[in-house]
Scaffold this active site. Structure first.
Site, PDB file in Angstrom:
ATOM      1  N   SER A  88       0.791  -1.234   0.000  1.00 14.95           N
ATOM      2  CA  SER A  88       0.000   0.000   0.000  1.00 14.95           C
ATOM      3  C   SER A  88       0.820   1.278   0.000  1.00 14.95           C
ATOM      4  O   SER A  88       0.252   2.366  -0.089  1.00 14.95           O
ATOM      5  CB  SER A  88      -0.965   0.004   1.186  1.00 14.95           C
ATOM      6  OG  SER A  88      -2.057  -0.867   0.943  1.00 14.95           O
ATOM      7  N   LYS A 231       3.288   6.653   5.072  1.00 20.96           N
ATOM      8  CA  LYS A 231       2.371   5.667   4.513  1.00 20.96           C
ATOM      9  C   LYS A 231       2.901   4.281   4.865  1.00 20.96           C
ATOM     10  O   LYS A 231       4.099   4.024   4.752  1.00 20.96           O
ATOM     11  CB  LYS A 231       2.243   5.801   2.987  1.00 20.96           C
ATOM     12  CG  LYS A 231       1.194   4.869   2.406  1.00 20.96           C
ATOM     13  CD  LYS A 231      -0.201   5.282   2.803  1.00 20.96           C
ATOM     14  CE  LYS A 231      -1.240   4.210   2.511  1.00 20.96           C
ATOM     15  NZ  LYS A 231      -1.235   3.112   3.516  1.00 20.96           N
ATOM     16  N   THR A 232       1.989   3.431   5.297  1.00 20.81           N
ATOM     17  CA  THR A 232       2.334   2.041   5.574  1.00 20.81           C
ATOM     18  C   THR A 232       1.992   1.170   4.370  1.00 20.81           C
ATOM     19  O   THR A 232       1.270   1.582   3.464  1.00 20.81           O
ATOM     20  CB  THR A 232       1.572   1.526   6.802  1.00 20.81           C
ATOM     21  OG1 THR A 232       0.171   1.723   6.587  1.00 20.81           O
ATOM     22  CG2 THR A 232       2.003   2.244   8.067  1.00 20.81           C
ATOM     23  N   GLY A 233       2.488  -0.056   4.406  1.00 20.66           N
ATOM     24  CA  GLY A 233       2.153  -1.037   3.380  1.00 20.66           C
ATOM     25  C   GLY A 233       2.489  -2.428   3.879  1.00 20.66           C
ATOM     26  O   GLY A 233       3.551  -2.631   4.473  1.00 20.66           O
TER      27      GLY A 233
END
Length: 295
Positions: A88, A231-233
């Site tokens: 993501s 932002k994480t993913g």
């Protein structure tokens, strides 16, 4: 004799300019494409980053941070150069392309939800199965909304912009709306930092407006004189989970783009996510870039 004097004076002048530039040291040499040339090896800085990360996780991990002077510190050169699925974190270039094409006109632009194409699943987080403003969609990492955005962008335009942005290996086949989750797209921590540094500085090959929309929409928090945009993913791979935390920290002395990734073979995704935040956020705090997260 006169020629010798002139040559000596010229050599002294060049040496003076060179030493002055080294003392000022803020501007890295750039390539014709505009990317920074490799910074000199900083063994002490690399060791500090590696120590900070290793103290917080026993999992294979890497952390890359770019300092305001353009130099970079990393926990492991081999690990940070290895490409993985972006998961993501790809929502950032996805949104940037959408903004450049006029599909998103602000951080509050509504991402539509296509219930027929992406029927709601029992394990979806709250908010995924409904339209959301871009800002909220990034905050909750609403996968079906960004899959729909990729479809609206289309394969030809997506391929063109991945190449323009030099995003990882810029590769996908027919999996237009999920190639960043389980397809062939891959990016290293080093490449994440290169992309994020240009997004923060507004120097990617898109409009200033597109840069501003995505920067304004990114999740952010401020503690003291430091603001982190992030932002994480998280993605499942053959060897386990890939868990990212990427972004940059804005401090009075400048901006610090970073990318942190943990490779985790445990089955429980909630444990992986918790370890990712604890290790990555904790390492950034240990480096003095951001206060430690609240417990």
């Amino acid at each position: 004799m006169m020629r010798l004097v002139v040559l000596v004076q010229l050599s002294l002048l060049l040496a003076s300019c060179s030493s002055g530039a080294e003392r000022r040291g803020a501007m890295p040499v750039t390539t014709p494409a505009g990317s920074s040339a490799p910074a000199p090896k900083d063994s002490a800085g690399d060791l500090r980053v590696a120590t900070a990360l290793a103290a917080l996780t026993t999992r294979p991990a890497c952390l890359v941070v770019r300092w305001p002077d353009g130099s970079e510190r990393r926990s492991s050169q081999p690990a940070c150069a290895e490409r993985r699925l972006p998961a993501s974190t790809f929502k950032l270039p996805n949104a940037l392309i959408g903004a450049e094409l006029g599909l998103l006109d602000s951080a509050e632009a509504i991402l539509p939800y296509d219930a027929q194409r992406y029927p709601a699943q029992p394990d979806w987080p709250q908010g995924w199965a409904q339209p959301q403003p871009l800002r909220a969609a990034l905050e909750i990492s609403a996968v079906p909304l960004f899959r729909g955005l990729a479809v609206r962008i289309g394969a030809a335009r997506m391929r063109r912009y991945l190449d323009l942005l030099a995003y990882g290996n810029a590769t996908f086949s027919d999996d237009l709306d999920h190639f960043w989750l389980d397809g062939k797209l891959a990016i290293s921590a080093d490449e994440q930092v290169a992309f994020l540094a240009r997004l923060a500085a507004g120097t990617l090959p898109v409009s200033a407006r597109a840069h501003a929309i995505v920067r304004a929409a990114m999740p952010a928090e401020t503690q003291g004189d430091a603001t982190m945009r992030w932002k994480t993913g998280t993605a499942r791979a053959a060897t386990g989970w890939i868990a990212w935390l990427v972004g940059w920290i804005e401090r009075p002395e400048g901006t610090y783009p970073f990318a942190c990734r943990i490779d985790d073979e445990r089955a429980d995704m909630s444990l992986v996510r918790a370890d990712r935040l604890r290790a990555c956020r904790g390492a950034l705090a240990a480096l003095g870039l951001m206060p430690a997260p609240a417990q």
